[in-house]
Design an enzyme around this catalytic site. Structure first.
Site, PDB file in Angstrom:
ATOM      1  N   LYS A   1     -11.786 -16.721  -4.636  1.00  0.00           N
ATOM      2  CA  LYS A   1     -11.300 -18.005  -5.146  1.00  0.00           C
ATOM      3  C   LYS A   1     -10.563 -18.886  -4.138  1.00  0.00           C
ATOM      4  O   LYS A   1     -10.376 -20.061  -4.392  1.00  0.00           O
ATOM      5  CB  LYS A   1     -10.501 -17.811  -6.424  1.00  0.00           C
ATOM      6  CG  LYS A   1      -9.169 -17.206  -6.320  1.00  0.00           C
ATOM      7  CD  LYS A   1      -8.586 -17.152  -7.740  1.00  0.00           C
ATOM      8  CE  LYS A   1      -7.263 -16.481  -7.753  1.00  0.00           C
ATOM      9  NZ  LYS A   1      -6.704 -16.350  -9.083  1.00  0.00           N
TER      10      LYS A   1
ATOM     11  N   GLY B   1       0.532   0.853   4.992  1.00  0.00           N
ATOM     12  CA  GLY B   1      -0.643   1.576   5.444  1.00  0.00           C
ATOM     13  C   GLY B   1      -1.345   2.329   4.348  1.00  0.00           C
ATOM     14  O   GLY B   1      -1.261   1.966   3.181  1.00  0.00           O
TER      15      GLY B   1
ATOM     16  N   GLU C   1       6.692   7.628   4.204  1.00  0.00           N
ATOM     17  CA  GLU C   1       7.156   6.671   3.185  1.00  0.00           C
ATOM     18  C   GLU C   1       7.753   7.418   2.007  1.00  0.00           C
ATOM     19  O   GLU C   1       7.481   8.611   1.810  1.00  0.00           O
ATOM     20  CB  GLU C   1       5.995   5.778   2.726  1.00  0.00           C
ATOM     21  CG  GLU C   1       5.590   4.766   3.782  1.00  0.00           C
ATOM     22  CD  GLU C   1       4.626   3.696   3.283  1.00  0.00           C
ATOM     23  OE1 GLU C   1       4.097   3.851   2.176  1.00  0.00           O
ATOM     24  OE2 GLU C   1       4.412   2.723   4.026  1.00  0.00           O
TER      25      GLU C   1
ATOM     26  N   HIS D   1       8.577  -3.873  -6.230  1.00  0.00           N
ATOM     27  CA  HIS D   1       8.937  -3.410  -4.882  1.00  0.00           C
ATOM     28  C   HIS D   1      10.425  -3.654  -4.696  1.00  0.00           C
ATOM     29  O   HIS D   1      10.918  -4.742  -5.013  1.00  0.00           O
ATOM     30  CB  HIS D   1       8.140  -4.163  -3.817  1.00  0.00           C
ATOM     31  CG  HIS D   1       8.184  -3.466  -2.488  1.00  0.00           C
ATOM     32  ND1 HIS D   1       9.309  -3.480  -1.691  1.00  0.00           N
ATOM     33  CD2 HIS D   1       7.276  -2.711  -1.838  1.00  0.00           C
ATOM     34  CE1 HIS D   1       9.070  -2.763  -0.607  1.00  0.00           C
ATOM     35  NE2 HIS D   1       7.832  -2.290  -0.678  1.00  0.00           N
TER      36      HIS D   1
ATOM     37  N   ARG E   1       9.994   4.407  -5.281  1.00  0.00           N
ATOM     38  CA  ARG E   1      10.412   3.007  -5.319  1.00  0.00           C
ATOM     39  C   ARG E   1      10.856   2.521  -6.696  1.00  0.00           C
ATOM     40  O   ARG E   1      11.685   1.630  -6.778  1.00  0.00           O
ATOM     41  CB  ARG E   1       9.360   2.083  -4.729  1.00  0.00           C
ATOM     42  CG  ARG E   1       8.001   2.161  -5.315  1.00  0.00           C
ATOM     43  CD  ARG E   1       7.140   1.040  -4.779  1.00  0.00           C
ATOM     44  NE  ARG E   1       6.818   1.171  -3.359  1.00  0.00           N
ATOM     45  CZ  ARG E   1       5.692   0.732  -2.816  1.00  0.00           C
ATOM     46  NH1 ARG E   1       4.773   0.171  -3.576  1.00  0.00           N
ATOM     47  NH2 ARG E   1       5.474   0.827  -1.542  1.00  0.00           N
TER      48      ARG E   1
ATOM     49  N   HIS F   1       5.210  -6.155  -7.778  1.00  0.00           N
ATOM     50  CA  HIS F   1       4.441  -5.797  -6.589  1.00  0.00           C
ATOM     51  C   HIS F   1       3.052  -5.262  -6.897  1.00  0.00           C
ATOM     52  O   HIS F   1       2.072  -5.645  -6.265  1.00  0.00           O
ATOM     53  CB  HIS F   1       5.236  -4.736  -5.829  1.00  0.00           C
ATOM     54  CG  HIS F   1       4.666  -4.334  -4.526  1.00  0.00           C
ATOM     55  ND1 HIS F   1       4.391  -5.239  -3.530  1.00  0.00           N
ATOM     56  CD2 HIS F   1       4.311  -3.108  -4.037  1.00  0.00           C
ATOM     57  CE1 HIS F   1       3.895  -4.589  -2.479  1.00  0.00           C
ATOM     58  NE2 HIS F   1       3.829  -3.307  -2.775  1.00  0.00           N
TER      59      HIS F   1
ATOM     60  N   ARG G   1       2.958   4.344  -9.022  1.00  0.00           N
ATOM     61  CA  ARG G   1       2.089   4.499  -7.857  1.00  0.00           C
ATOM     62  C   ARG G   1       2.882   5.036  -6.671  1.00  0.00           C
ATOM     63  O   ARG G   1       3.961   4.515  -6.346  1.00  0.00           O
ATOM     64  CB  ARG G   1       1.499   3.137  -7.472  1.00  0.00           C
ATOM     65  CG  ARG G   1       0.661   3.184  -6.213  1.00  0.00           C
ATOM     66  CD  ARG G   1       0.231   1.800  -5.804  1.00  0.00           C
ATOM     67  NE  ARG G   1       1.347   1.038  -5.291  1.00  0.00           N
ATOM     68  CZ  ARG G   1       1.373   0.449  -4.091  1.00  0.00           C
ATOM     69  NH1 ARG G   1       0.338   0.544  -3.289  1.00  0.00           N
ATOM     70  NH2 ARG G   1       2.412  -0.239  -3.703  1.00  0.00           N
TER      71      ARG G   1
HETATM   72  C1  LIG Z   1       2.919  -7.505   0.357  1.00  0.00           C
HETATM   73  C2  LIG Z   1       2.083  -6.326  -0.052  1.00  0.00           C
HETATM   74  C3  LIG Z   1       2.142  -5.153   0.677  1.00  0.00           C
HETATM   75  C4  LIG Z   1       1.373  -4.059   0.300  1.00  0.00           C
HETATM   76  N1  LIG Z   1       1.408  -2.929   1.079  1.00  0.00           N
HETATM   77  C5  LIG Z   1       0.574  -1.900   0.763  1.00  0.00           C
HETATM   78  C6  LIG Z   1       0.488  -0.768   1.621  1.00  0.00           C
HETATM   79  O1  LIG Z   1       1.131  -0.691   2.649  1.00  0.00           O
HETATM   80  N2  LIG Z   1      -0.354   0.238   1.257  1.00  0.00           N
HETATM   81  C7  LIG Z   1      -1.113   0.203   0.123  1.00  0.00           C
HETATM   82  O2  LIG Z   1      -1.865   1.159  -0.159  1.00  0.00           O
HETATM   83  N3  LIG Z   1      -1.055  -0.879  -0.685  1.00  0.00           N
HETATM   84  C8  LIG Z   1      -0.247  -1.924  -0.386  1.00  0.00           C
HETATM   85  N4  LIG Z   1      -0.210  -3.011  -1.202  1.00  0.00           N
HETATM   86  C9  LIG Z   1      -1.123  -3.061  -2.347  1.00  0.00           C
HETATM   87  C10 LIG Z   1      -2.531  -3.326  -1.854  1.00  0.00           C
HETATM   88  O3  LIG Z   1      -2.488  -4.300  -0.828  1.00  0.00           O
HETATM   89  C11 LIG Z   1      -3.414  -3.846  -2.969  1.00  0.00           C
HETATM   90  O4  LIG Z   1      -3.301  -3.055  -4.111  1.00  0.00           O
HETATM   91  C12 LIG Z   1      -4.871  -3.835  -2.512  1.00  0.00           C
HETATM   92  O5  LIG Z   1      -4.983  -4.560  -1.319  1.00  0.00           O
HETATM   93  C13 LIG Z   1      -5.740  -4.441  -3.590  1.00  0.00           C
HETATM   94  O6  LIG Z   1      -7.026  -4.634  -3.068  1.00  0.00           O
HETATM   95  P1  LIG Z   1      -8.106  -5.310  -3.969  1.00  0.00           P
HETATM   96  O7  LIG Z   1      -9.328  -5.415  -3.151  1.00  0.00           O
HETATM   97  O8  LIG Z   1      -8.174  -4.628  -5.264  1.00  0.00           O
HETATM   98  O9  LIG Z   1      -7.505  -6.767  -4.297  1.00  0.00           O
HETATM   99  P2  LIG Z   1      -7.080  -7.930  -3.319  1.00  0.00           P
HETATM  100  O10 LIG Z   1      -6.966  -7.471  -1.936  1.00  0.00           O
HETATM  101  O11 LIG Z   1      -5.906  -8.610  -3.910  1.00  0.00           O
HETATM  102  O12 LIG Z   1      -8.325  -8.919  -3.413  1.00  0.00           O
HETATM  103  C14 LIG Z   1      -8.580  -9.621  -4.598  1.00  0.00           C
HETATM  104  C15 LIG Z   1      -9.616 -10.665  -4.284  1.00  0.00           C
HETATM  105  O13 LIG Z   1     -10.078 -11.250  -5.495  1.00  0.00           O
HETATM  106  C16 LIG Z   1     -10.088 -12.669  -5.382  1.00  0.00           C
HETATM  107  N5  LIG Z   1      -9.986 -13.198  -6.736  1.00  0.00           N
HETATM  108  C17 LIG Z   1      -8.987 -13.049  -7.638  1.00  0.00           C
HETATM  109  N6  LIG Z   1      -9.317 -13.645  -8.800  1.00  0.00           N
HETATM  110  C18 LIG Z   1     -10.555 -14.176  -8.629  1.00  0.00           C
HETATM  111  C19 LIG Z   1     -11.427 -14.902  -9.451  1.00  0.00           C
HETATM  112  N7  LIG Z   1     -11.115 -15.241 -10.704  1.00  0.00           N
HETATM  113  N8  LIG Z   1     -12.612 -15.294  -8.942  1.00  0.00           N
HETATM  114  C20 LIG Z   1     -12.967 -14.998  -7.665  1.00  0.00           C
HETATM  115  N9  LIG Z   1     -12.171 -14.302  -6.831  1.00  0.00           N
HETATM  116  C21 LIG Z   1     -10.980 -13.886  -7.324  1.00  0.00           C
HETATM  117  C22 LIG Z   1      -8.933 -12.965  -4.467  1.00  0.00           C
HETATM  118  O14 LIG Z   1      -9.028 -14.247  -3.929  1.00  0.00           O
HETATM  119  C23 LIG Z   1      -9.108 -11.833  -3.455  1.00  0.00           C
HETATM  120  O15 LIG Z   1     -10.118 -12.156  -2.537  1.00  0.00           O
HETATM  121  C24 LIG Z   1       0.558  -4.121  -0.844  1.00  0.00           C
HETATM  122  C25 LIG Z   1       0.503  -5.299  -1.578  1.00  0.00           C
HETATM  123  C26 LIG Z   1       1.251  -6.396  -1.181  1.00  0.00           C
HETATM  124  C27 LIG Z   1       1.167  -7.657  -1.987  1.00  0.00           C
END
Ligand SMILES: Cc1cc2nc3c(=O)[nH]c(=O)nc-3n(C[C@H](O)[C@H](O)[C@H](O)COP(=O)(O)OP(=O)(O)OC[C@H]3O[C@@H](n4cnc5c(N)ncnc54)[C@H](O)[C@@H]3O)c2cc1C
Length: 549
Positions: A38, A52, A119, A245, A291, A352, A387
């Protein structure tokens, strides 16, 4: 607003984070893949992950220990089969990322060659990382691979609005059977709707942190996939378990900037504003406690003292090691005039991670045919009531691969003709002020009433108010033209309602769900998942019942 066009693809992926990209790369040699995302292609929670990936790679570690730590953190609701898959499959997939070109931090002295971080909640050093920009490095490499693949088309600025569902009577005579044949999407730049017909659809839309006023999540995290799946009739579960978080930077210029848990793993200490450590009062592991306990302790201490934040003292990590191990965090803090090597920094908790989500089996299959979910939008059974840090990136990898295997093993079919919906196509969007107001009001309501510490009364108030707001939002939705803000507002409204419903149902405190009126865990009655679907309403399923295999 323009009319609706159509497009066909063997696989449709909603979302371009780690889950969506991994799935796309695993199926792309066997068919055409359309990824819609999006905003810009990299904009995702993945891109912001710092700490990580938890992964068993060292000689003093074992799958059993990783499983044990994860189950302990999940407080009785994690599903062992899912956790075992995460522990066992993770190392192979991390090596695949290395082969693809991800540059993880190295430790040439270690037998595995990789630097392993520590961690909270982990009993061993097992966090594979790329300094403190792990997610950005993974996202960059996966995106480059997806963009290179001739069978993958990635469309940016394209928001999934609704899934395309074919409904029939279930063969056993009970309820409805549903099959997903793609989705309707809106290109927010051309303002054109497209119906994308697909044999297999993957929801990889990530989390829903934006349901809360304060969150570590970027703006994309509005629970769209969760809301679309629920509206399409899929089962969702355990939405009361929202992880807060403990340490987001408290600074007017730092929207959602997270200070990784790994900082405490390396020796940083949380203190009150007058420099007194207090976490030992709440847990014997002090700053290394899980956490949820740290977030609740900080929330409690802030409320007790009337403070707006607490302090995180990174000085014990060492003047030289801070910039070396946490270069991104260090640079950001310095840019804001804060030097963590010489002074403690102000931090607050923030929403978070969503531990619940769209119910899937061990192959990412939802309860709707041909619809898969993985990554943060899914509830695979790994996280249970809480988690464990750094388990979500590897969970997304492992279950995206399994969803891909499942989709590839299914026969293709020709998606039926679905008459294009004209919702929002011709009307002009006209409720900008109202939508802005409701965005803020809803998120503040959730923060104040359904946050880290809950009570029956607060949940009832939230339930009534969310219901009224949802009614107004649905009214805008039918009367005015659609834009991304209204689509997202409608989704956070529904997700808020589902979170409140789950939280009201669970009459105990467990993991991330803490209710002052039911402060104890009650295994006798509540070792159960809270499961909801549009047709079947609420059910509470004993947690030992697997989602399937
Ligand atoms: C600041 C931060 C630090 C973190 N650190 C860690 C860590 O160190 N280790 C760990 O394991 N996890 C960590 N997490 C959690 C982890 O990053 C996420 O749970 C994981 O990246 C989720 O991956 P995903 O592919 O499911 O979603 P995302 O990576 O969030 O991707 C979602 C995608 O869907 C798209 N999208 C959403 N809605 C729509 C829609 N309606 N139509 C089209 N596209 C859409 C978005 O634009 C995005 O491209 C962290 C999260 C955050 C926010």
């Amino acid at each position: 607003m323009m009319g609706t066009t159509t497009r066909r693809s063997d696989f449709l992926v909603l979302g371009s984070g780690i889950a969506g990209l991994t799935f796309a790369l695993k199926v792309a040699d066997k068919g055409t893949v359309t990824i819609v995302t999006k905003k810009e292609n990299y904009e995702s929670n993945t891109n912001y992950a710092q700490g990580g990936m938890a992964c068993v790679l060292s000689d003093d570690d074992s799958f059993d220990l990783h499983v044990k730590d994860t189950l302990r953190c999940g407080v009785g609701l994690s599903k062992r089969e899912a956790v075992e898959l995460l522990a066992r499959e993770g190392p192979r997939l991390v090596r695949e990322l290395l082969d693809l070109g991800v540059k993880f931090s190295r430790d040439e002295g270690a037998p595995c060659g990789l630097a392993l971080g520590m961690e909270g909640g982990h009993s061993r050093r097992r966090i594979v990382h790329s300094n403190d920009l792990t997610g950005r490095e993974i996202e960059k490499v996966l995106l480059a691979a997806a963009l290179r693949h001739p069978a993958i088309t990635l469309i940016e600025h394209c928001i999934g609005v609704e899934l395309t569902i074919e409904e029939s009577h279930a063969s056993n005579g009970n309820g409805k059977a549903r099959v997903c044949w793609g989705a309707r999407v809106l290109n927010t730049q051309t303002r054109r709707f497209t119906s994308i017909a697909a044999n297999h659809t993957l929801l990889a839309t990530g989390g829903c942190g934006k349901v809360y006023l304060y969150t570590s999540n970027p703006d994309i995290a509005t629970g769209d996939g969760l809301a679309m799946a629920y509206r399409a009739g899929a089962a969702v579960a355990n939405l009361e378990f929202v992880q807060f978080h403990p340490t987001c930077l408290f600074h007017p210029e730092a929207k959602s900037f997270l200070i990784s848990e790994a900082v405490r793993g390396e020796g940083a200490v949380v203190t009150t504003n007058d420099g007194k450590p207090f976490l030992e009062k709440y847990h014997q592991l002090g700053s290394l406690a899980p956490r949820d306990i740290v977030a609740r302790a900080i929330d409690g201490e802030m409320k007790l003292r009337g403070d707006q934040h607490v302090l995180l003292d990174m000085r014990p990590i060492g003047k030289e090691r801070i910039p070396e191990r946490f270069p991104h965090i260090y640079a950001k803090l310095i840019s804001l005039g804060l030097d963590p090597a010489t002074e403690p920094i102000p931090v607050v908790p923030a929403a978070h991670y969503m531990c619940g989500g769209v119910v899937t089996d061990l192959f990412g299959r939802t309860t709707v045919g041909r619809l898969y979910a993985c990554g943060e939008v899914a509830c695979t059974g790994v996280h249970g009531a809480n988690r464990l840090a750094s388990n979500s990136l590897p969970e997304a990898l492992v279950f995206a691969e399994r969803a891909a295997q499942s989709a590839l093993s299914r026969s293709s079919a020709i998606p039926p003709e679905v008459p294009p919906s004209d919702a929002g196509v011709t009307k002009k969007f006209s409720e900008i002020v109202a939508v802005k107001h409701d965005w803020q009001a809803l998120r503040k309501l959730m923060w104040d009433y359904v946050g880290i510490v809950r009570s029956d009364e607060r949940l009832h108030v939230a339930s009534r108010r969310v219901a009224v707001m949802r009614e107004t939002i649905e009214d805008y939705y039918t009367k005015t033209g659609l834009n991304a803000d209204l689509i997202e507002l409608r989704n956070i409204g529904l997700v808020a309602e589902l979170i409140v419903s789950c939280a009201m149902t669970r009459k105990e405190s467990r993991g991330l769900h803490y209710n002052l009126d039911h402060p104890r865990r009650n295994d006798g009655e509540w070792k159960k998942d809270t499961v909801m679907s549009r047709d079947e309403g609420f059910s509470c399923v004993p947690s030992y019942v697997s989602w399937g295999s």
